[in-house]
Motif scaffolding. Sequence first.
Motif, PDB file in Angstrom:
ATOM      1  N   THR A 169      11.688 -21.270  24.737  1.00 16.46           N
ATOM      2  CA  THR A 169      11.721 -22.533  24.007  1.00 16.46           C
ATOM      3  C   THR A 169      13.117 -23.128  24.083  1.00 16.46           C
ATOM      4  N   GLY A 170      13.184 -24.436  24.321  1.00 15.71           N
ATOM      5  CA  GLY A 170      14.457 -25.138  24.414  1.00 15.71           C
ATOM      6  C   GLY A 170      14.845 -25.744  23.079  1.00 15.71           C
ATOM      7  N   GLN A 171      16.061 -25.465  22.630  1.00 13.94           N
ATOM      8  CA  GLN A 171      16.559 -25.924  21.335  1.00 13.94           C
ATOM      9  C   GLN A 171      17.638 -26.991  21.528  1.00 13.94           C
ATOM     10  N   ALA A 172      17.620 -27.998  20.668  1.00  9.28           N
ATOM     11  CA  ALA A 172      18.506 -29.157  20.816  1.00  9.28           C
ATOM     12  C   ALA A 172      19.921 -28.857  20.312  1.00  9.28           C
ATOM     13  N   VAL A 195      19.117 -33.452  26.018  1.00  8.97           N
ATOM     14  CA  VAL A 195      18.152 -33.326  24.936  1.00  8.97           C
ATOM     15  C   VAL A 195      17.321 -34.605  24.857  1.00  8.97           C
ATOM     16  N   PRO A 196      15.998 -34.503  24.767  1.00  6.04           N
ATOM     17  CA  PRO A 196      15.162 -35.703  24.637  1.00  6.04           C
ATOM     18  C   PRO A 196      15.538 -36.524  23.406  1.00  6.04           C
ATOM     19  N   LEU A 197      15.108 -37.770  23.403  1.00  8.46           N
ATOM     20  CA  LEU A 197      15.443 -38.689  22.323  1.00  8.46           C
ATOM     21  C   LEU A 197      15.028 -38.143  20.961  1.00  8.46           C
ATOM     22  N   GLU A 198      13.856 -37.509  20.886  1.00  4.16           N
ATOM     23  CA  GLU A 198      13.389 -36.940  19.621  1.00  4.16           C
ATOM     24  C   GLU A 198      14.430 -35.996  19.041  1.00  4.16           C
ATOM     25  N   GLY A 199      14.966 -35.122  19.882  1.00  6.27           N
ATOM     26  CA  GLY A 199      15.969 -34.169  19.424  1.00  6.27           C
ATOM     27  C   GLY A 199      17.288 -34.839  19.087  1.00  6.27           C
ATOM     28  N   ARG A 246      28.138 -34.595  25.015  1.00  3.23           N
ATOM     29  CA  ARG A 246      27.297 -33.701  25.825  1.00  3.23           C
ATOM     30  C   ARG A 246      26.136 -33.244  24.975  1.00  3.23           C
ATOM     31  N   THR A 247      24.965 -33.138  25.580  1.00  2.00           N
ATOM     32  CA  THR A 247      23.824 -32.488  24.936  1.00  2.00           C
ATOM     33  C   THR A 247      23.290 -31.429  25.887  1.00  2.00           C
ATOM     34  N   ARG A 248      22.655 -30.446  25.345  1.00  2.00           N
ATOM     35  CA  ARG A 248      22.067 -29.393  26.181  1.00  2.00           C
ATOM     36  C   ARG A 248      20.890 -28.776  25.452  1.00  2.00           C
ATOM     37  N   LEU A 249      20.048 -28.130  26.233  1.00  2.00           N
ATOM     38  CA  LEU A 249      18.972 -27.329  25.665  1.00  2.00           C
ATOM     39  C   LEU A 249      19.386 -25.864  25.744  1.00  2.00           C
ATOM     40  N   CYS A 250      19.396 -25.208  24.590  1.00  2.00           N
ATOM     41  CA  CYS A 250      19.676 -23.782  24.540  1.00  2.00           C
ATOM     42  C   CYS A 250      18.331 -23.067  24.567  1.00  2.00           C
ATOM     43  N   TRP A 251      18.092 -22.264  25.600  1.00  6.04           N
ATOM     44  CA  TRP A 251      16.775 -21.667  25.796  1.00  6.04           C
ATOM     45  C   TRP A 251      16.683 -20.299  25.135  1.00  6.04           C
ATOM     46  N   TYR A 252      15.844 -20.244  24.097  1.00  6.95           N
ATOM     47  CA  TYR A 252      15.543 -18.991  23.413  1.00  6.95           C
ATOM     48  C   TYR A 252      14.434 -18.247  24.158  1.00  6.95           C
TER      49      TYR A 252
END
Length: 456
Positions: free
Chosen positions: A242-245, A324-328, A350-356
């Motif tokens: 799962t990708g976290q914002a 990160v998508p707009l929602e996040g 910067r934005t990134r997805l942290c993958w759990y």
Amino acid sequence: MADDSPPPQHILIIGAGEFGLSTALSLLSRPAYNDSRITIVDGSPQLPNPSGSSVDANRIVRADYADVLYSRLASESQHFWRDTSDDGWGGQGRYHQPGFVLTADAGAGEYLGQAMKSVLSVAAEARGLDSHKIRELHGQDEIKKATGYKNVTGEYGYANFNSGWADAEACVAYALRRVHKEGGGRVTIRGGAKVEKLSFSADTCTGAVLSDGESISADLVILAAGAWSPTLIDLQGRCLATGQAVAFIDITEEEQAAMGDRPVIMNMSRGMFIIPPRDNKLKIARHGFGYTNPVKVPRKNIQPTVTEGDEYVEVSVPMTGVSVPLEGQEALREALRDLVPHMADRPFIRTRLCWYCDTPTGDFLITYHPRHKSLFVATGGSGHGFKFFPVIGDKVVDAIQGNLDPVYARQWRWRCDEDLQKLCGPGGFTGCEDGSRAGGRGMILEEEMARTESKR
């Protein structure tokens, strides 16, 4: 391996993150493995792997869990984090302890109440926590005073000034240096070595095949690939990527000085948290159910002994290098408005997805594979594994040797299909239900990215 089994001549560890490196350090410390060669492979050409969940500006180090089992283990780990000598885990600025404030909106403090009970229980056991540094907070005035923020969400909470945060990337780099130094020529670390699939002979795992076709043979394979683990063996229902914002904003020198020593703050009802800034950059993030990225992968790659069924199976696979998508982003910006409203409109640098690598219960998966000999699984960090970096490798090696405390062995077992059905229901595994998650459920990354594009 059982106590009377000969040690493996060659051990292959897949993944150079927290689980993999901690396991390597533990193996190197045990005389039983003095004659074992160790190879660590990671798909990233750059180590520390910038896409790994173990690598970030900072990660929370706390013993604040509703489950006292993790509170005890985290307290054990904090003993090492508090060693701030140059060679200690917390040295050279790797660990800071300004405290941790957990809040909840009205009527949603069940997890907090249990977490506070757990840390007080651990403190009473004299396990490294000072009960005088743990105090309940009633209402926003007390929360504001404890955090130092003028604006804060939550009506109830508590502060634990035994907790803090670590510079995650620096800690992984520290572990890499230690593995090189303590390996004495027995350890090979290979970046840019992406594992395409595992190798098998009948029911025994014999190594791995890299994406360039190279084969690596091993007597013991330890799968510690984090969110990439479900792409290599069948973990459906047990692990989900799962990708976290996460986002960062620039702050001034004055703001850095004012905020640098404030506690970590997290609203458990919303999953939003802020860790004290460093280098004039403030991180805002969400600990939620996350985005999934379903991709069809060849069934034979993750189920090598299965000859029937569809050619492909759908697995959530980390997508790196995307924003990160707009929602996040909107959720993160709302959290900034709640905590530091004068910073809320600053651009994200910067934005990134942290993958759990999530499990249904948030418990780790640390066990031998039930069907494939010589394959050990050490994954399922579920977004909270990093704080155990100094000690989790010892637990992994205990499990490899068959000596793991039965309490941990049960918690981290390979759950049977019947157990999974009871946990996840007819809809299957769609999100981690450890009580600490918040935000939307069932978000598909591709769909959220499409909505982002449509609104531009």
